[in-house]
Design an enzyme around this catalytic site. Structure first.
Site, PDB file in Angstrom:
ATOM      1  N   SER A   1       0.964  -1.366  -0.131  1.00 29.75           N
ATOM      2  CA  SER A   1      -0.001   0.574  -0.138  1.00 29.75           C
ATOM      3  C   SER A   1       0.700   1.440  -0.149  1.00 29.75           C
ATOM      4  O   SER A   1       0.415   2.677  -0.367  1.00 29.75           O
ATOM      5  CB  SER A   1      -1.037   0.230   1.254  1.00 29.75           C
ATOM      6  OG  SER A   1      -0.307   0.064   2.319  1.00 29.75           O
ATOM      7  N   HIS A   2       2.770   0.476   0.019  1.00 26.22           N
ATOM      8  CA  HIS A   2       3.295   2.476   0.262  1.00 26.22           C
ATOM      9  C   HIS A   2       3.844   2.104  -0.229  1.00 26.22           C
ATOM     10  O   HIS A   2       5.352   3.322  -0.404  1.00 26.22           O
ATOM     11  CB  HIS A   2       3.117   2.560   1.752  1.00 26.22           C
ATOM     12  CG  HIS A   2       2.631   2.835   2.639  1.00 26.22           C
ATOM     13  ND1 HIS A   2       1.494   2.106   3.266  1.00 26.22           N
ATOM     14  CD2 HIS A   2       2.608   4.348   3.322  1.00 26.22           C
ATOM     15  CE1 HIS A   2       0.975   2.813   4.519  1.00 26.22           C
ATOM     16  NE2 HIS A   2       1.694   4.058   4.161  1.00 26.22           N
TER      17      HIS A   2
ATOM     18  N   GLU B   1      -4.777   1.064   3.158  1.00 29.60           N
ATOM     19  CA  GLU B   1      -5.863  -0.177   3.043  1.00 29.60           C
ATOM     20  C   GLU B   1      -7.258   0.223   2.496  1.00 29.60           C
ATOM     21  O   GLU B   1      -7.556  -1.179   1.452  1.00 29.60           O
ATOM     22  CB  GLU B   1      -5.796  -0.927   3.893  1.00 29.60           C
ATOM     23  CG  GLU B   1      -4.291  -1.954   4.903  1.00 29.60           C
ATOM     24  CD  GLU B   1      -3.389  -2.897   3.863  1.00 29.60           C
ATOM     25  OE1 GLU B   1      -3.789  -3.436   3.446  1.00 29.60           O
ATOM     26  OE2 GLU B   1      -2.467  -2.806   4.009  1.00 29.60           O
TER      27      GLU B   1
END
Length: 333
Positions: A46-47, A188
């Protein structure tokens, strides 16, 4: 869904090239590309590359200044202040790092405050970096408002994570705690929305304050705090350190970390570094060893950060499977 397997070197290069095309100078693009690599290395998708098209969009629309030059000052012996100048957070952190860590070793305790900053990626990586230098690191970062107080439904603060990392005495981190004040990191939910998947019960409320499992409705509503009022209290603590103490925008006033709306978010980070040698000396490592062993000796229990370390060992060897759809979005960014 087709995918390509990429090495971590290729991931860093891909991110660097995309950021440069969007207008980031090498001094801005380099640290962010490196952070993208580290996120993918630890399995924190997600990053990782998922965020590169967002970074590129924000460079092009002026939410991030690609030619920003951070300014570092040291108003007190143990206080380092960095004006990130609305560039990426990572170059600002790097700019203040030498003075910050030197002050911690000299004073025993030091703090670094960043203002006019941006999303700093995986907060735990910055705390871990301090642990690798033999310092206990405690880090805070605020975010655009997305979480309502318990009993309310209008967002007041962001998901506002904090991270703590402790040195292992051998150049690494014994443990890394990295958690948001919300029930789940907003990234998320963004990931679930992009993939057309439902979110878990208890993660978010819709715009009317009703519980929802629809990711899009959650993004239009508010995140739920972890542990109710306790989670919201933790988020307020982060807001005080990362925004009020740094002079950065409150989450209420920060533009979103997604989409082109608004100008630069102007959020902040606040990092604390403590040299154990200034306080407990060798007793610190003895205590941490005993504490850690009391956890790992129990079947099924693990230290915070252990899952990331396991992912790291595997992914450094195997590489990362990247969906072709994401590669296409990065190429078009």
């Amino acid at each position: 869904m087709t995918a390509r397997n990429l090495s971590l070197d290729s991931i860093e290069e891909l991110a660097q090239e995309a950021l440069a095309r969007a207008g980031a100078a090498p001094a801005q693009a380099g640290p962010v590309a490196r952070a993208t690599r580290l996120a993918e290395r630890d399995g924190i998708r997600s990053h990782g590359l998922m965020y590169v098209p967002v970074y590129a969009e924000h460079l092009r629309c002026g939410k991030v200044m690609g030619d920003a030059e951070p300014e570092v000052s040291q108003p007190r012996p143990g206080a380092v202040r960095v004006d990130a100048a609305h560039g990426f957070a990572h170059p600002g952190i790097d700019a203040g790092w030498p003075a910050f860590t030197a002050a911690a070793r000299k004073q025993g305790v030091a703090a670094m405050a960043l203002t006019r900053s941006y999303n700093c990626g995986v907060l735990g990586h910055h705390a871990e970096r301090l642990a690798e230098e033999g310092l206990v690191g405690l880090c805070f970062t605020n975010a655009p408002a997305s979480m309502a107080p318990t009993g309310g439904h209008r967002p007041v603060i962001g998901t506002n994570p904090f991270a703590l990392a402790v040195p292992d005495g051998a150049g690494g981190a014994r443990l890394v705690i990295d958690q948001s004040a919300s029930a789940i990191a907003k990234s998320e939910i963004v990931l679930r929305a992009r993939q057309g998947e439902k979110i878990e019960p208890g993660w978010a409320l819709d715009a009317l304050g009703n519980p929802t499992e629809d990711a899009e409705a959650a993004l239009a509503g508010s995140m739920r705090p972890a542990g109710g009022q306790k989670g919201f209290g933790a988020g307020l603590m982060v807001e005080i350190f990362a925004a009020a103490l740094t002079g950065a925008n409150l989450g209420l006033d920060a533009s979103p970390f997604s989409g082109p709306q608004g100008g630069p978010p102007g959020t902040g980070q606040f990092f604390l570094a403590v040299d154990p040698a200034a306080f407990a000396g060798e007793a610190f490592d003895v205590a941490m060893t005993r504490l850690a062993q009391s956890i790992t000796a129990q079947e099924g229990a693990r230290l915070p950060g252990a899952r990331r370390a396991t992912n790291r060992a595997r992914i450094e060897t195997e590489g990362v499977s990247v969906p072709q759809e994401l590669l296409d979005r990065i190429a078009a960014a």
